[in-house]
Scaffold this motif. Structure first.
Motif, PDB file in Angstrom:
ATOM      1  N   LEU A  42     -24.999 -31.456  62.269  1.00  0.00           N
ATOM      2  CA  LEU A  42     -24.820 -30.247  63.074  1.00  0.00           C
ATOM      3  C   LEU A  42     -25.226 -28.984  62.324  1.00  0.00           C
ATOM      4  O   LEU A  42     -25.442 -27.934  62.931  1.00  0.00           O
ATOM      5  CB  LEU A  42     -23.365 -30.128  63.526  1.00  0.00           C
ATOM      6  N   ILE A  43     -25.316 -29.075  61.004  1.00  0.00           N
ATOM      7  CA  ILE A  43     -25.701 -27.918  60.191  1.00  0.00           C
ATOM      8  C   ILE A  43     -27.220 -27.924  60.028  1.00  0.00           C
ATOM      9  O   ILE A  43     -27.792 -28.866  59.491  1.00  0.00           O
ATOM     10  CB  ILE A  43     -25.004 -27.965  58.826  1.00  0.00           C
ATOM     11  N   THR A  44     -27.858 -26.869  60.501  1.00  0.00           N
ATOM     12  CA  THR A  44     -29.325 -26.803  60.447  1.00  0.00           C
ATOM     13  C   THR A  44     -29.774 -25.717  59.478  1.00  0.00           C
ATOM     14  O   THR A  44     -28.973 -24.911  58.992  1.00  0.00           O
ATOM     15  CB  THR A  44     -29.908 -26.555  61.842  1.00  0.00           C
ATOM     16  N   ALA A  45     -31.061 -25.688  59.215  1.00  0.00           N
ATOM     17  CA  ALA A  45     -31.620 -24.835  58.166  1.00  0.00           C
ATOM     18  C   ALA A  45     -31.314 -23.361  58.395  1.00  0.00           C
ATOM     19  O   ALA A  45     -31.423 -22.850  59.512  1.00  0.00           O
ATOM     20  CB  ALA A  45     -33.127 -25.044  58.076  1.00  0.00           C
ATOM     21  N   ASN A  46     -30.924 -22.703  57.306  1.00  0.00           N
ATOM     22  CA  ASN A  46     -30.758 -21.249  57.232  1.00  0.00           C
ATOM     23  C   ASN A  46     -29.592 -20.712  58.056  1.00  0.00           C
ATOM     24  O   ASN A  46     -29.530 -19.510  58.326  1.00  0.00           O
ATOM     25  CB  ASN A  46     -32.062 -20.543  57.636  1.00  0.00           C
ATOM     26  N   GLN A  47     -28.698 -21.574  58.448  1.00  0.00           N
ATOM     27  CA  GLN A  47     -27.516 -21.106  59.170  1.00  0.00           C
ATOM     28  C   GLN A  47     -26.517 -20.438  58.223  1.00  0.00           C
ATOM     29  O   GLN A  47     -26.469 -20.726  57.024  1.00  0.00           O
ATOM     30  CB  GLN A  47     -26.824 -22.268  59.876  1.00  0.00           C
ATOM     31  N   TYR A  48     -25.704 -19.558  58.806  1.00  0.00           N
ATOM     32  CA  TYR A  48     -24.522 -19.021  58.138  1.00  0.00           C
ATOM     33  C   TYR A  48     -23.321 -19.802  58.666  1.00  0.00           C
ATOM     34  O   TYR A  48     -23.076 -19.811  59.883  1.00  0.00           O
ATOM     35  CB  TYR A  48     -24.355 -17.535  58.435  1.00  0.00           C
ATOM     36  N   VAL A  49     -22.604 -20.465  57.763  1.00  0.00           N
ATOM     37  CA  VAL A  49     -21.554 -21.398  58.157  1.00  0.00           C
ATOM     38  C   VAL A  49     -20.266 -21.072  57.404  1.00  0.00           C
ATOM     39  O   VAL A  49     -20.292 -20.831  56.187  1.00  0.00           O
ATOM     40  CB  VAL A  49     -21.965 -22.856  57.849  1.00  0.00           C
ATOM     41  N   PHE A  50     -19.157 -21.058  58.113  1.00  0.00           N
ATOM     42  CA  PHE A  50     -17.841 -20.982  57.473  1.00  0.00           C
ATOM     43  C   PHE A  50     -17.281 -22.396  57.390  1.00  0.00           C
ATOM     44  O   PHE A  50     -17.260 -23.123  58.391  1.00  0.00           O
ATOM     45  CB  PHE A  50     -16.884 -20.108  58.290  1.00  0.00           C
ATOM     46  N   ILE A  51     -16.825 -22.799  56.187  1.00  0.00           N
ATOM     47  CA  ILE A  51     -16.241 -24.130  55.997  1.00  0.00           C
ATOM     48  C   ILE A  51     -14.807 -23.972  55.514  1.00  0.00           C
ATOM     49  O   ILE A  51     -14.542 -23.380  54.462  1.00  0.00           O
ATOM     50  CB  ILE A  51     -17.068 -24.977  55.008  1.00  0.00           C
ATOM     51  N   ASP A  52     -13.897 -24.529  56.248  1.00  0.00           N
ATOM     52  CA  ASP A  52     -12.457 -24.376  56.067  1.00  0.00           C
ATOM     53  C   ASP A  52     -11.916 -25.215  54.903  1.00  0.00           C
ATOM     54  O   ASP A  52     -12.598 -26.089  54.366  1.00  0.00           O
ATOM     55  CB  ASP A  52     -11.783 -24.808  57.384  1.00  0.00           C
ATOM     56  N   VAL A  53     -10.655 -24.962  54.554  1.00  0.00           N
ATOM     57  CA  VAL A  53      -9.902 -25.787  53.605  1.00  0.00           C
ATOM     58  C   VAL A  53      -9.530 -27.095  54.292  1.00  0.00           C
ATOM     59  O   VAL A  53      -8.815 -27.093  55.298  1.00  0.00           O
ATOM     60  CB  VAL A  53      -8.610 -25.077  53.166  1.00  0.00           C
ATOM     61  N   SER A  54      -9.993 -28.212  53.747  1.00  0.00           N
ATOM     62  CA  SER A  54      -9.737 -29.522  54.342  1.00  0.00           C
ATOM     63  C   SER A  54     -10.370 -30.565  53.438  1.00  0.00           C
ATOM     64  O   SER A  54     -11.501 -30.370  52.985  1.00  0.00           O
ATOM     65  CB  SER A  54     -10.357 -29.593  55.755  1.00  0.00           C
ATOM     66  N   THR A  55      -9.673 -31.676  53.171  1.00  0.00           N
ATOM     67  CA  THR A  55     -10.295 -32.712  52.348  1.00  0.00           C
ATOM     68  C   THR A  55     -11.482 -33.346  53.068  1.00  0.00           C
ATOM     69  O   THR A  55     -12.452 -33.753  52.423  1.00  0.00           O
ATOM     70  CB  THR A  55      -9.281 -33.797  51.946  1.00  0.00           C
ATOM     71  N   THR A  56     -11.442 -33.421  54.390  1.00  0.00           N
ATOM     72  CA  THR A  56     -12.600 -33.924  55.139  1.00  0.00           C
ATOM     73  C   THR A  56     -13.792 -32.991  54.973  1.00  0.00           C
ATOM     74  O   THR A  56     -14.921 -33.430  54.717  1.00  0.00           O
ATOM     75  CB  THR A  56     -12.261 -34.078  56.629  1.00  0.00           C
ATOM     76  N   LEU A  57     -13.551 -31.682  55.095  1.00  0.00           N
ATOM     77  CA  LEU A  57     -14.650 -30.726  54.952  1.00  0.00           C
ATOM     78  C   LEU A  57     -15.074 -30.571  53.496  1.00  0.00           C
ATOM     79  O   LEU A  57     -16.226 -30.224  53.221  1.00  0.00           O
ATOM     80  CB  LEU A  57     -14.241 -29.383  55.560  1.00  0.00           C
ATOM     81  N   LEU A  58     -14.177 -30.846  52.556  1.00  0.00           N
ATOM     82  CA  LEU A  58     -14.584 -30.910  51.153  1.00  0.00           C
ATOM     83  C   LEU A  58     -15.607 -32.023  50.953  1.00  0.00           C
ATOM     84  O   LEU A  58     -16.604 -31.861  50.246  1.00  0.00           O
ATOM     85  CB  LEU A  58     -13.361 -31.139  50.257  1.00  0.00           C
ATOM     86  N   LYS A  59     -15.365 -33.160  51.596  1.00  0.00           N
ATOM     87  CA  LYS A  59     -16.342 -34.253  51.527  1.00  0.00           C
ATOM     88  C   LYS A  59     -17.678 -33.813  52.120  1.00  0.00           C
ATOM     89  O   LYS A  59     -18.754 -34.138  51.583  1.00  0.00           O
ATOM     90  CB  LYS A  59     -15.808 -35.484  52.259  1.00  0.00           C
ATOM     91  N   LEU A  60     -17.625 -33.052  53.205  1.00  0.00           N
ATOM     92  CA  LEU A  60     -18.852 -32.523  53.802  1.00  0.00           C
ATOM     93  C   LEU A  60     -19.635 -31.692  52.793  1.00  0.00           C
ATOM     94  O   LEU A  60     -20.859 -31.828  52.693  1.00  0.00           O
ATOM     95  CB  LEU A  60     -18.508 -31.669  55.023  1.00  0.00           C
ATOM     96  N   THR A  61     -18.955 -30.852  52.027  1.00  0.00           N
ATOM     97  CA  THR A  61     -19.658 -30.012  51.053  1.00  0.00           C
ATOM     98  C   THR A  61     -20.347 -30.858  49.991  1.00  0.00           C
ATOM     99  O   THR A  61     -21.387 -30.465  49.458  1.00  0.00           O
ATOM    100  CB  THR A  61     -18.708 -29.018  50.359  1.00  0.00           C
ATOM    101  N   GLN A  62     -19.794 -32.014  49.693  1.00  0.00           N
ATOM    102  CA  GLN A  62     -20.406 -32.882  48.689  1.00  0.00           C
ATOM    103  C   GLN A  62     -21.632 -33.614  49.237  1.00  0.00           C
ATOM    104  O   GLN A  62     -22.483 -34.060  48.465  1.00  0.00           O
ATOM    105  CB  GLN A  62     -19.368 -33.878  48.171  1.00  0.00           C
ATOM    106  N   LEU A  63     -21.720 -33.713  50.560  1.00  0.00           N
ATOM    107  CA  LEU A  63     -22.865 -34.369  51.197  1.00  0.00           C
ATOM    108  C   LEU A  63     -23.968 -33.391  51.595  1.00  0.00           C
ATOM    109  O   LEU A  63     -25.099 -33.798  51.872  1.00  0.00           O
ATOM    110  CB  LEU A  63     -22.398 -35.111  52.455  1.00  0.00           C
ATOM    111  N   LEU A  64     -23.652 -32.109  51.618  1.00  0.00           N
ATOM    112  CA  LEU A  64     -24.542 -31.101  52.185  1.00  0.00           C
ATOM    113  C   LEU A  64     -25.805 -30.926  51.355  1.00  0.00           C
ATOM    114  O   LEU A  64     -25.746 -30.679  50.144  1.00  0.00           O
ATOM    115  CB  LEU A  64     -23.790 -29.771  52.282  1.00  0.00           C
ATOM    116  N   ARG A  65     -26.962 -31.059  52.001  1.00  0.00           N
ATOM    117  CA  ARG A  65     -28.246 -30.862  51.337  1.00  0.00           C
ATOM    118  C   ARG A  65     -29.125 -29.856  52.087  1.00  0.00           C
ATOM    119  O   ARG A  65     -30.213 -29.533  51.639  1.00  0.00           O
ATOM    120  CB  ARG A  65     -28.997 -32.206  51.212  1.00  0.00           C
TER     121      ARG A  65
END
Length: 253
Positions: free
Chosen positions: A89-112
């Motif tokens: 769902l995250i596409t190139a050059n977007q401005y994204v807010f990512i919340d406090v969450s262990t699930t979303l922490l995992k997302l940050t580790q996958l984000l490329r």
């Protein structure tokens, strides 16, 4: 298994995972929710662990920054699968807010994907700090050492000028009245972020629906996408607007 043996096993699991929710304890010990809660109370009252909202963690967890491998121990297969459903769902050059969450922490580790990420989560910031694809904006403010996020006037002020392409939030609980959290400052950050986007995305496990929490962090009408591990009931789906998109892991089976 008697109570002392259960608690010994619980502490062994906690030593590996660093943090556990009530549901994690239930699964690890094969016990009911009431028994899991009693065992959590017992080990924390003995000073063998630290109690947090919804579970427990090793003592002094907030003092040192856990290693990458230590943080990975917290992730269940469900949390990782949820993070993978969010990633496209995250596409190139977007401005994204990512919340406090262990699930979303995992997302940050996958984000490329190349994007700009705003967050008030210390752990999200650590995860993204060396990611060359991400422009990181860690919100300032007072650090909540237990739950590892920044909050307060400085954080809210830094958020206000930004219109986000997407705001990704978790929840302590979801009810017909909205998204709720255990900390007022944390809830205020989420309210602010959701008011500054046209695309709010909720990512959480279905067990969060209907559980108690105090501070409202957003209205369900502000959510365009809801991602859960299990399908919502018809009653729960009716809480949201008719245009809300529902995604659940059962669709992947």
């Amino acid at each position: 298994m008697n109570q002392l043996d259960r608690q010994r096993q619980l502490l062994q699991e906690l030593d590996q995972r660093r943090q556990m929710s009530v549901a994690d304890v239930m699964t690890a010990l094969a016990v009911s929710r009431d028994t899991a809660r009693r065992d959590i109370v017992a080990v924390t009252e003995r000073g063998l662990a630290q109690r947090i909202h919804g579970g427990l963690q090793v003592r002094n967890f907030g003092i040192g920054i856990p290693s990458y491998q230590d943080r990975l121990q917290q992730f269940t297969a469900i949390k990782t699968a949820l993070a993978r459903r969010v990633l496209p769902l995250i596409t190139a050059n977007q401005y994204v807010f990512i919340d406090v969450s262990t699930t979303l922490l995992k997302l940050t580790q996958l984000l490329r994907q190349h994007c700009t990420v705003y967050t008030h989560s210390l752990d999200n910031a650590i995860s993204l700090a060396t990611n060359p694809a991400v422009t990181l904006q860690l919100l300032g403010g007072e650090l909540n050492q237990t739950n590892r996020f920044m909050a307060g006037t400085a954080a809210l002020t830094a958020l206000r000028p930004v219109h986000f392409d997407q705001v990704l939030v978790g929840a302590a609980t979801v009810s017909a009245q909205g998204l709720f959290y255990s900390d007022a400052g944390d809830a205020a950050i989420k309210r602010q972020a959701l008011s500054q986007t046209d695309r709010g995305i909720l990512v959480c496990e279905h067990r969060k629906f209907g559980q108690p929490a105090r501070f409202c962090g957003g209205r369900l009408a502000q959510l365009q996408v809801v991602i859960t591990d299990e399908p919502l009931t018809p009653t729960e789906r009716a809480w949201f607007t008719p245009t809300t998109t529902f995604i659940n892991l059962a669709e992947d089976d």
